[in-house]
Design a protein around this motif. Structure first.
Motif, PDB file in Angstrom:
ATOM      1  N   SER A 169       1.061  -1.314  -0.068  1.00 51.58           N
ATOM      2  CA  SER A 169      -0.033  -0.096   0.192  1.00 51.58           C
ATOM      3  C   SER A 169       1.055   1.594   0.073  1.00 51.58           C
ATOM      4  CB  SER A 169      -1.212   0.472   1.121  1.00 51.58           C
ATOM      5  OG  SER A 169      -0.079   0.125   2.451  1.00 51.58           O
ATOM      6  N   ASN A 170      -0.057   2.510  -0.119  1.00 55.63           N
ATOM      7  CA  ASN A 170       1.256   3.917  -0.076  1.00 55.63           C
ATOM      8  C   ASN A 170       1.484   4.061   0.968  1.00 55.63           C
ATOM      9  OD1 ASN A 170       0.320   4.115  -2.679  1.00 55.63           O
ATOM     10  ND2 ASN A 170      -1.438   5.771  -2.267  1.00 55.63           N
ATOM     11  N   ARG A 171       0.636   3.417   1.797  1.00 56.58           N
ATOM     12  CA  ARG A 171       1.554   3.538   4.029  1.00 56.58           C
ATOM     13  C   ARG A 171       3.435   2.713   3.653  1.00 56.58           C
ATOM     14  NH1 ARG A 171       1.371   0.534   7.659  1.00 56.58           N
ATOM     15  NH2 ARG A 171      -0.116  -0.440   7.488  1.00 56.58           N
ATOM     16  N   GLU A 172       2.099   1.483   3.061  1.00 62.50           N
ATOM     17  CA  GLU A 172       3.925   0.646   3.466  1.00 62.50           C
ATOM     18  C   GLU A 172       5.274   1.520   2.145  1.00 62.50           C
ATOM     19  OE1 GLU A 172       1.056  -3.463   4.456  1.00 62.50           O
ATOM     20  OE2 GLU A 172       1.366  -3.223   2.095  1.00 62.50           O
ATOM     21  N   ILE A 173       4.586   0.943   1.265  1.00 59.40           N
ATOM     22  CA  ILE A 173       5.694   2.042   0.541  1.00 59.40           C
ATOM     23  C   ILE A 173       6.488   2.678   1.164  1.00 59.40           C
ATOM     24  CG2 ILE A 173       6.248   3.383  -1.805  1.00 59.40           C
ATOM     25  CD1 ILE A 173       3.455   1.121  -3.267  1.00 59.40           C
ATOM     26  N   GLY A 174       6.046   3.724   1.485  1.00 59.33           N
ATOM     27  CA  GLY A 174       6.589   4.908   2.473  1.00 59.33           C
ATOM     28  C   GLY A 174       7.238   4.412   3.816  1.00 59.33           C
ATOM     29  N   GLU A 175       6.761   3.414   4.535  1.00 55.48           N
ATOM     30  CA  GLU A 175       7.746   3.035   5.853  1.00 55.48           C
ATOM     31  C   GLU A 175       8.618   2.514   4.744  1.00 55.48           C
ATOM     32  OE1 GLU A 175       4.413   0.873   7.357  1.00 55.48           O
ATOM     33  OE2 GLU A 175       3.671   1.748   8.242  1.00 55.48           O
ATOM     34  N   LEU A 176       8.528   2.116   4.103  1.00 58.39           N
ATOM     35  CA  LEU A 176       9.827   0.747   3.707  1.00 58.39           C
ATOM     36  C   LEU A 176      10.911   2.607   2.773  1.00 58.39           C
ATOM     37  CD1 LEU A 176       8.388  -1.832   1.800  1.00 58.39           C
ATOM     38  CD2 LEU A 176      10.060  -2.081   3.826  1.00 58.39           C
ATOM     39  N   LEU A 177      10.211   2.874   2.160  1.00 56.77           N
ATOM     40  CA  LEU A 177      11.351   3.591   1.732  1.00 56.77           C
ATOM     41  C   LEU A 177      11.345   5.592   2.764  1.00 56.77           C
ATOM     42  CD1 LEU A 177       9.631   4.138  -2.047  1.00 56.77           C
ATOM     43  CD2 LEU A 177      11.988   2.841  -1.506  1.00 56.77           C
ATOM     44  N   PHE A 178      11.097   5.689   3.641  1.00 54.15           N
ATOM     45  CA  PHE A 178      11.513   6.264   4.527  1.00 54.15           C
ATOM     46  C   PHE A 178      10.650   8.029   3.868  1.00 54.15           C
ATOM     47  CE2 PHE A 178      14.428   3.289   4.925  1.00 54.15           C
ATOM     48  CZ  PHE A 178      14.077   2.867   6.096  1.00 54.15           C
ATOM     49  N   LYS A 179       8.895   7.771   3.637  1.00 56.84           N
ATOM     50  CA  LYS A 179       9.048   8.808   3.161  1.00 56.84           C
ATOM     51  C   LYS A 179       7.383   8.207   3.538  1.00 56.84           C
ATOM     52  CE  LYS A 179      11.340   9.779  -1.304  1.00 56.84           C
ATOM     53  NZ  LYS A 179      11.542   9.452  -2.419  1.00 56.84           N
ATOM     54  N   SER A 180       6.977  10.496   3.484  1.00 54.65           N
ATOM     55  CA  SER A 180       4.879   9.898   3.879  1.00 54.65           C
ATOM     56  C   SER A 180       4.159   9.810   2.709  1.00 54.65           C
ATOM     57  CB  SER A 180       5.449  11.823   4.727  1.00 54.65           C
ATOM     58  OG  SER A 180       4.877  12.407   2.723  1.00 54.65           O
ATOM     59  N   GLU A 181       3.540   9.042   3.620  1.00 56.30           N
ATOM     60  CA  GLU A 181       2.016   8.089   2.856  1.00 56.30           C
ATOM     61  C   GLU A 181       1.876   9.310   1.956  1.00 56.30           C
ATOM     62  OE1 GLU A 181      -2.084   6.307   3.420  1.00 56.30           O
ATOM     63  OE2 GLU A 181      -0.868   6.322   5.240  1.00 56.30           O
ATOM     64  N   GLY A 182       1.517  10.703   1.842  1.00 56.34           N
ATOM     65  CA  GLY A 182       1.433  11.690   1.063  1.00 56.34           C
ATOM     66  C   GLY A 182       2.988  11.571   0.153  1.00 56.34           C
ATOM     67  N   THR A 183       3.322  11.483   0.769  1.00 52.03           N
ATOM     68  CA  THR A 183       4.693  11.672  -1.146  1.00 52.03           C
ATOM     69  C   THR A 183       4.129  11.117  -1.604  1.00 52.03           C
ATOM     70  OG1 THR A 183       6.164  13.090   0.416  1.00 52.03           O
ATOM     71  CG2 THR A 183       6.971  11.857  -1.245  1.00 52.03           C
ATOM     72  N   ILE A 184       4.478   9.664  -1.336  1.00 49.63           N
ATOM     73  CA  ILE A 184       4.542   8.035  -2.137  1.00 49.63           C
ATOM     74  C   ILE A 184       2.782   8.479  -2.909  1.00 49.63           C
ATOM     75  CG2 ILE A 184       4.276   5.681  -1.897  1.00 49.63           C
ATOM     76  CD1 ILE A 184       6.619   7.134  -1.002  1.00 49.63           C
ATOM     77  N   LYS A 185       1.465   8.985  -2.704  1.00 53.02           N
ATOM     78  CA  LYS A 185       0.340   9.130  -3.128  1.00 53.02           C
ATOM     79  C   LYS A 185       0.837   9.815  -4.608  1.00 53.02           C
ATOM     80  CE  LYS A 185      -4.205  10.382  -2.635  1.00 53.02           C
ATOM     81  NZ  LYS A 185      -5.884  11.035  -1.706  1.00 53.02           N
ATOM     82  N   ASN A 186       1.492  11.290  -4.791  1.00 51.71           N
ATOM     83  CA  ASN A 186       2.130  11.844  -5.365  1.00 51.71           C
ATOM     84  C   ASN A 186       2.687  11.282  -6.231  1.00 51.71           C
ATOM     85  OD1 ASN A 186       0.265  14.294  -3.841  1.00 51.71           O
ATOM     86  ND2 ASN A 186       1.768  14.903  -3.496  1.00 51.71           N
ATOM     87  N   GLN A 187       3.390  10.696  -5.621  1.00 54.61           N
ATOM     88  CA  GLN A 187       4.868   9.740  -7.004  1.00 54.61           C
ATOM     89  C   GLN A 187       4.023   8.986  -7.156  1.00 54.61           C
ATOM     90  OE1 GLN A 187       7.880   8.313  -4.086  1.00 54.61           O
ATOM     91  NE2 GLN A 187       9.201  10.034  -5.705  1.00 54.61           N
ATOM     92  N   VAL A 188       2.731   8.071  -7.206  1.00 52.33           N
ATOM     93  CA  VAL A 188       1.755   6.943  -7.502  1.00 52.33           C
ATOM     94  C   VAL A 188       1.205   7.592  -8.997  1.00 52.33           C
ATOM     95  CG1 VAL A 188       0.145   5.670  -7.147  1.00 52.33           C
ATOM     96  CG2 VAL A 188       2.192   5.185  -5.543  1.00 52.33           C
ATOM     97  N   SER A 189       0.869   8.651  -8.600  1.00 51.25           N
ATOM     98  CA  SER A 189      -0.119   9.508  -9.460  1.00 51.25           C
ATOM     99  C   SER A 189       0.605   9.827 -10.628  1.00 51.25           C
ATOM    100  CB  SER A 189      -0.949  10.537  -8.675  1.00 51.25           C
ATOM    101  OG  SER A 189      -1.680  10.288  -8.069  1.00 51.25           O
ATOM    102  N   ASN A 190       1.635  10.395 -10.060  1.00 52.10           N
ATOM    103  CA  ASN A 190       2.991  11.304 -11.558  1.00 52.10           C
ATOM    104  C   ASN A 190       3.135   9.677 -12.039  1.00 52.10           C
ATOM    105  OD1 ASN A 190       2.868  13.192 -10.927  1.00 52.10           O
ATOM    106  ND2 ASN A 190       4.787  13.269  -9.198  1.00 52.10           N
ATOM    107  N   LEU A 191       3.489   9.012 -11.756  1.00 52.68           N
ATOM    108  CA  LEU A 191       3.629   7.497 -12.355  1.00 52.68           C
ATOM    109  C   LEU A 191       2.123   6.977 -12.860  1.00 52.68           C
ATOM    110  CD1 LEU A 191       5.553   4.788  -9.563  1.00 52.68           C
ATOM    111  CD2 LEU A 191       6.127   5.790 -11.795  1.00 52.68           C
ATOM    112  N   LEU A 192       1.588   6.677 -12.929  1.00 54.90           N
ATOM    113  CA  LEU A 192       0.835   7.168 -13.746  1.00 54.90           C
ATOM    114  C   LEU A 192       0.567   7.794 -14.709  1.00 54.90           C
ATOM    115  CD1 LEU A 192      -2.693   5.895 -11.038  1.00 54.90           C
ATOM    116  CD2 LEU A 192      -0.551   3.830 -12.150  1.00 54.90           C
TER     117      LEU A 192
END
Length: 213
Positions: A169-192
């Motif tokens: 999930s975005n939360r799990e990705i954030g924890e693994l990459l040491f980033k906030s869930e919000g940051t990962i959510k934005n990165q996923v949107s950019n990836l799409l």
């Protein structure tokens, strides 16, 4: 020579695939199993370089076999072979650690190439499977999907994609990459947007198809 463990519940199918593979001097079947439950013991006994495994078996499926490998900390390149093209099974296999997915009606040349590709550490999903999966996921809306080549991705974006492919999930990705869930959510949107797709499933499939992860 690539040493192969062949896993299929049907003896005739195993014998057929084994005979086919024997035509290539690059490959050697060093062990056989009839269900996913036997995989760990066979790996220890045969020391294969790669596994060819049926995805659907009555006692324990290929996906369950992959999950047991993950639990045991055993990492070995695995190609799933099947007569089915169910997109849910493709995604489950990817999330369970499969590096390749082929239909059983492939030619010897295609199978050998797939084995060599996966043995080299790459991921391979047969194009026909990917197309079928995408069609199955599209439903009636197709306007949001583009099949143009994806834009170049950064190493960080590829890391996010790999974790998406693993089902994080975005939360799990954030924890693994040491980033906030919000940051990962934005990165996923950019990836799409870069990949020209509208959801995470299509993003993972397209990334695999184009060799991005």
């Amino acid at each position: 020579m690539i040493r192969i463990l062949l896993v299929d519940d049907q003896t005739l199918v195993r014998e057929g695939i084994k005979s086919l593979l024997s035509l290539s001097y690059k490959l050697k079947v060093v062990g056989e199993a009839s269900d996913g439950e036997q995989v760990l013991d066979k790996i220890k006994a045969c020391q294969p370089d790669l596994i060819l495994m049926d995805i659907r078996m009555p006692k324990q499926s290929g996906i369950e076999g992959l999950k047991s490998m993950q639990t045991a900390g055993v990492s070995l390149p695995t190609i799933m072979l099947t007569t089915f093209d169910d997109h849910k099974l493709v995604l489950e296999a990817i999330q369970a650690g499969a590096k390749g997915y082929l239909l059983k009606d492939v030619s010897l040349e295609t199978l050998v190439e797939a084995i060599e590709t996966v043995h080299q550490g790459k991921t391979l999903i047969q194009p026909a499977v990917t197309e079928t999966v995408l069609k199955g996921l599209q439903g009636i809306e197709k306007a949001f999907e583009t099949f143009q080549p994806a834009e170049a991705l950064t190493d960080n974006e590829k890391a996010v994609l790999r974790l998406m492919a693993a089902g994080c999930s975005n939360r799990e990705i954030g924890e693994l990459l040491f980033k906030s869930e919000g940051t990962i959510k934005n990165q996923v949107s950019n990836l799409l947007a870069k990949l020209g797709v509208r959801d995470r499933t299509r993003a993972v499939l397209k990334a695999i198809e184009e060799g991005l992860i």
